[in-house]
Write a protein that holds these residues in place. Structure first.
Motif, PDB file in Angstrom:
ATOM      1  N   ILE A  44      49.131  57.473  88.875  1.00 53.06           N
ATOM      2  CA  ILE A  44      49.783  57.965  87.655  1.00 53.06           C
ATOM      3  C   ILE A  44      51.175  57.366  87.536  1.00 53.06           C
ATOM      4  O   ILE A  44      51.570  56.857  86.498  1.00 53.06           O
ATOM      5  CB  ILE A  44      49.863  59.506  87.649  1.00 53.06           C
ATOM      6  N   HIS A  45      51.907  57.404  88.624  1.00 57.00           N
ATOM      7  CA  HIS A  45      53.289  56.927  88.626  1.00 57.00           C
ATOM      8  C   HIS A  45      53.379  55.441  88.290  1.00 57.00           C
ATOM      9  O   HIS A  45      54.276  55.009  87.577  1.00 57.00           O
ATOM     10  CB  HIS A  45      53.918  57.207  89.988  1.00 57.00           C
ATOM     11  N   ARG A  46      52.448  54.661  88.777  1.00 56.43           N
ATOM     12  CA  ARG A  46      52.533  53.203  88.625  1.00 56.43           C
ATOM     13  C   ARG A  46      51.592  52.635  87.565  1.00 56.43           C
ATOM     14  O   ARG A  46      51.337  51.447  87.553  1.00 56.43           O
ATOM     15  CB  ARG A  46      52.246  52.546  89.958  1.00 56.43           C
ATOM     16  N   CYS A  47      51.085  53.469  86.692  1.00 55.42           N
ATOM     17  CA  CYS A  47      50.184  52.998  85.646  1.00 55.42           C
ATOM     18  C   CYS A  47      51.014  52.389  84.518  1.00 55.42           C
ATOM     19  O   CYS A  47      51.764  53.078  83.832  1.00 55.42           O
ATOM     20  CB  CYS A  47      49.331  54.143  85.121  1.00 55.42           C
ATOM     21  N   TYR A  48      50.900  51.084  84.328  1.00 55.06           N
ATOM     22  CA  TYR A  48      51.749  50.380  83.379  1.00 55.06           C
ATOM     23  C   TYR A  48      51.299  50.524  81.932  1.00 55.06           C
ATOM     24  O   TYR A  48      52.043  50.242  81.030  1.00 55.06           O
ATOM     25  CB  TYR A  48      51.828  48.894  83.736  1.00 55.06           C
ATOM     26  N   GLY A  49      50.084  50.950  81.684  1.00 54.54           N
ATOM     27  CA  GLY A  49      49.589  51.058  80.318  1.00 54.54           C
ATOM     28  C   GLY A  49      49.889  52.377  79.645  1.00 54.54           C
ATOM     29  O   GLY A  49      49.337  52.668  78.591  1.00 54.54           O
TER      30      GLY A  49
END
Length: 116
Positions: A44-49
């Motif tokens: 969740i934290h690193r989801c770029y979209g």
């Protein structure tokens, strides 16, 4: 050095906001179980979209899920927690469901699931 009016206003409002959030935290059933923090998966934290509001909604849903894989929070509860309108939260939840990041079971009360 003189304090500017805007600096005073921000300081006063930050103190009021912090006092309010402390009161909310004392009343919350959630904080009793998790000691005032939420464990957030890296996906969740690193989801770029995702937009910042979509991430905040996911964080809020994870906080309500506790140790379970589902939660029953209402649109109004999420909107109040994020300081957004109900319509805005509903729109972002629809986008999250379209991206298959959450599953929404629509019945009398919405049930939110996070897929693996």
């Amino acid at each position: 050095m003189k304090t500017k009016y805007n600096d005073f206003w921000l300081t006063k409002n930050n103190k009021a906001a912090n006092a309010y959030m402390d009161e909310v935290a004392k009343e919350s059933n959630f904080t009793g179980h998790h000691k005032e923090y939420t464990i957030l998966p890296h996906k969740i934290h690193r989801c770029y979209g995702l937009s910042s509001y979509e991430k905040l909604i996911l964080v809020d849903l994870v906080a309500y899920m506790s140790d379970q894989s589902q939660c029953y929070s209402t649109i109004e509860m999420i909107a109040r927690n994020l300081g957004r309108s109900s319509k805005s939260v509903e729109r972002h939840i629809t986008k999250l469901a379209e991206k298959k990041l959450i599953l929404v079971s629509q019945s009398k009360n919405n049930i939110y699931y996070l897929p693996n």
